[in-house]
Design a protein around this motif. Structure first.
Motif, PDB file in Angstrom:
ATOM      1  N   ALA A   1       1.258  40.298  12.287  1.00 46.20           N
ATOM      2  CA  ALA A   1       0.057  40.854  12.923  1.00 46.20           C
ATOM      3  C   ALA A   1       0.264  42.313  13.304  1.00 46.20           C
ATOM      4  N   THR A   2       1.452  42.642  13.803  1.00 40.27           N
ATOM      5  CA  THR A   2       1.755  44.028  14.167  1.00 40.27           C
ATOM      6  C   THR A   2       1.733  44.927  12.945  1.00 40.27           C
ATOM      7  N   LEU A   3       2.347  44.477  11.854  1.00 38.00           N
ATOM      8  CA  LEU A   3       2.357  45.259  10.620  1.00 38.00           C
ATOM      9  C   LEU A   3       0.948  45.460  10.083  1.00 38.00           C
ATOM     10  N   ASP A   4       0.150  44.398  10.095  1.00 39.76           N
ATOM     11  CA  ASP A   4      -1.218  44.528   9.593  1.00 39.76           C
ATOM     12  C   ASP A   4      -2.036  45.476  10.463  1.00 39.76           C
ATOM     13  N   LEU A   5      -1.890  45.358  11.766  1.00 44.46           N
ATOM     14  CA  LEU A   5      -2.632  46.229  12.679  1.00 44.46           C
ATOM     15  C   LEU A   5      -2.237  47.693  12.486  1.00 44.46           C
ATOM     16  N   LEU A   6      -0.946  47.974  12.489  1.00 46.30           N
ATOM     17  CA  LEU A   6      -0.488  49.353  12.409  1.00 46.30           C
ATOM     18  C   LEU A   6      -0.759  49.980  11.043  1.00 46.30           C
ATOM     19  N   SER A   7      -0.869  49.146  10.008  1.00 43.25           N
ATOM     20  CA  SER A   7      -1.170  49.667   8.668  1.00 43.25           C
ATOM     21  C   SER A   7      -2.669  49.774   8.401  1.00 43.25           C
TER      22      SER A   7
ATOM     23  N   GLY B   1      -4.824  47.129   8.397  1.00 40.82           N
ATOM     24  CA  GLY B   1      -5.323  45.960   7.665  1.00 40.82           C
ATOM     25  C   GLY B   1      -4.921  45.946   6.208  1.00 40.82           C
ATOM     26  N   ARG B   2      -3.731  46.457   5.883  1.00 43.85           N
ATOM     27  CA  ARG B   2      -3.335  46.585   4.477  1.00 43.85           C
ATOM     28  C   ARG B   2      -2.316  45.539   4.018  1.00 43.85           C
TER      29      ARG B   2
ATOM     30  N   PRO C   1      -0.586  41.349  19.098  1.00 40.49           N
ATOM     31  CA  PRO C   1      -1.887  41.745  18.568  1.00 40.49           C
ATOM     32  C   PRO C   1      -2.400  40.755  17.532  1.00 40.49           C
ATOM     33  N   LYS C   2      -3.675  40.893  17.212  1.00 37.83           N
ATOM     34  CA  LYS C   2      -4.265  40.160  16.101  1.00 37.83           C
ATOM     35  C   LYS C   2      -4.293  41.071  14.874  1.00 37.83           C
ATOM     36  N   PRO C   3      -4.227  40.490  13.680  1.00 46.98           N
ATOM     37  CA  PRO C   3      -4.424  41.309  12.487  1.00 46.98           C
ATOM     38  C   PRO C   3      -5.825  41.919  12.473  1.00 46.98           C
TER      39      PRO C   3
END
Length: 275
Positions: free
Chosen positions: A100-106, A108-109, A169-171
């Motif tokens: 979720a952290t990776l998706d949020l910081l990127s 949504g990628r 976080p959520k994605p």
């Protein structure tokens, strides 16, 4: 058709941020990296590739989520994915937060490609009997998906249990989930239950398998079509045309696990011929 690339990211290969940046600059749509947590030296399990010796990059692979965070920071539009992550070998509460952290910081990628694993001793070192790995992976993915989607969520399964909890976080949105593995009723049942599509290696036999995949998808009451994303493909004009005829919208091309002076010429060739 979108073209992505995949490479075993290791401590000796082209740095993942540099690869991601180079792929984006050349017009590729995605970069995928695989996972092995470790390789036991006993080598009781023969290499899944059929080789006599297991390639060195299996022993040296980076953590895929950490590696993709570097790729995310170096790019702005490139899709980032695991091809594949092994959820049976990961604690789901911690992994759900990392994804979720990776998706949020990127922005949504992120795409989550998951699989069940082939290395018996690697899986058993995580306390998972080899024969149970599919069931464990299923519960781990279902638990993570619930944490991503719900404000308060708990899970009570055979392999995973946790009380109703908050997890942020959520994605940015629903994280696409692609399941890797060989065609068959067991895999396609998993795809239809909790996945968004199938991630076959290479691409051989896809046409013959598609009717069974679509049948399982429809039987589960799923709308639309399951996504099919061949990964680790050695591209050619004929092969890409063959995939396009079947309605495949993304193909992930294989790159060697090697330094930049070997990888970049191949990336340039792919870009010149196919993009």
């Amino acid at each position: 058709m979108r073209l992505g690339v995949t490479m075993f990211a290791t401590d000796r290969s082209m740095p993942i941020a540099e690869l991601a940046r180079a792929a984006e600059e050349r017009g590729f749509s995605s970069v995928y990296v695989p996972e092995h947590t470790h390789i036991p030296v006993s080598r009781r399990t023969p290499p899944a590739t059929g080789d006599a010796e297991l390639a060195d990059h299996y022993k040296r692979s980076l953590d895929p989520l950490v590696a993709l965070a570097f790729a995310a920071a170096a790019t702005s539009r490139l899709r980032l994915g695991t091809g594949i992550l092994l959820p049976a070998q990961r604690e789901p509460l911690v992994t759900a937060k990392a994804v979720a952290t990776l998706d949020l910081l990127s922005g949504g990628r992120f795409t989550l490609g998951v699989g069940f694993g082939w290395n018996v001793e690697e899986i058993e070192d995580h306390g998972v009997p080899y024969g149970s790995r599919r069931d464990v992976a299923r519960e781990h993915v279902l638990a993570m998906r619930g944490l991503w989607r719900e404000e308060e969520f708990g899970f009570e399964g055979e392999h995973v249990r946790f009380e109703t909890s908050w997890s942020w976080p959520k994605p940015v949105g629903d994280v696409p989930i692609l399941l890797g593995g060989g065609a068959g009723p067991k895999l396609f049942a998993h795809v239809a239950e909790y996945g968004d599509g199938w991630m076959p290696i290479g691409g051989k036999g896809i046409r013959q398998a598609l009717p069974a995949l679509r049948e399982a998808w429809a039987a589960a009451g799923r709308d639309g079509e399951p996504e099919v994303v061949p990964v680790g493909t050695r591209p050619s004009e004929g092969k890409l045309a063959y995939f396009a005829e079947m309605g495949i919208k993304e193909v992930v091309c294989d790159l060697p696990s090697a330094p930049a002076d070997r990888v970049l010429p191949i990336l340039d060739e792919y870009a010149k011929r196919f993009l």
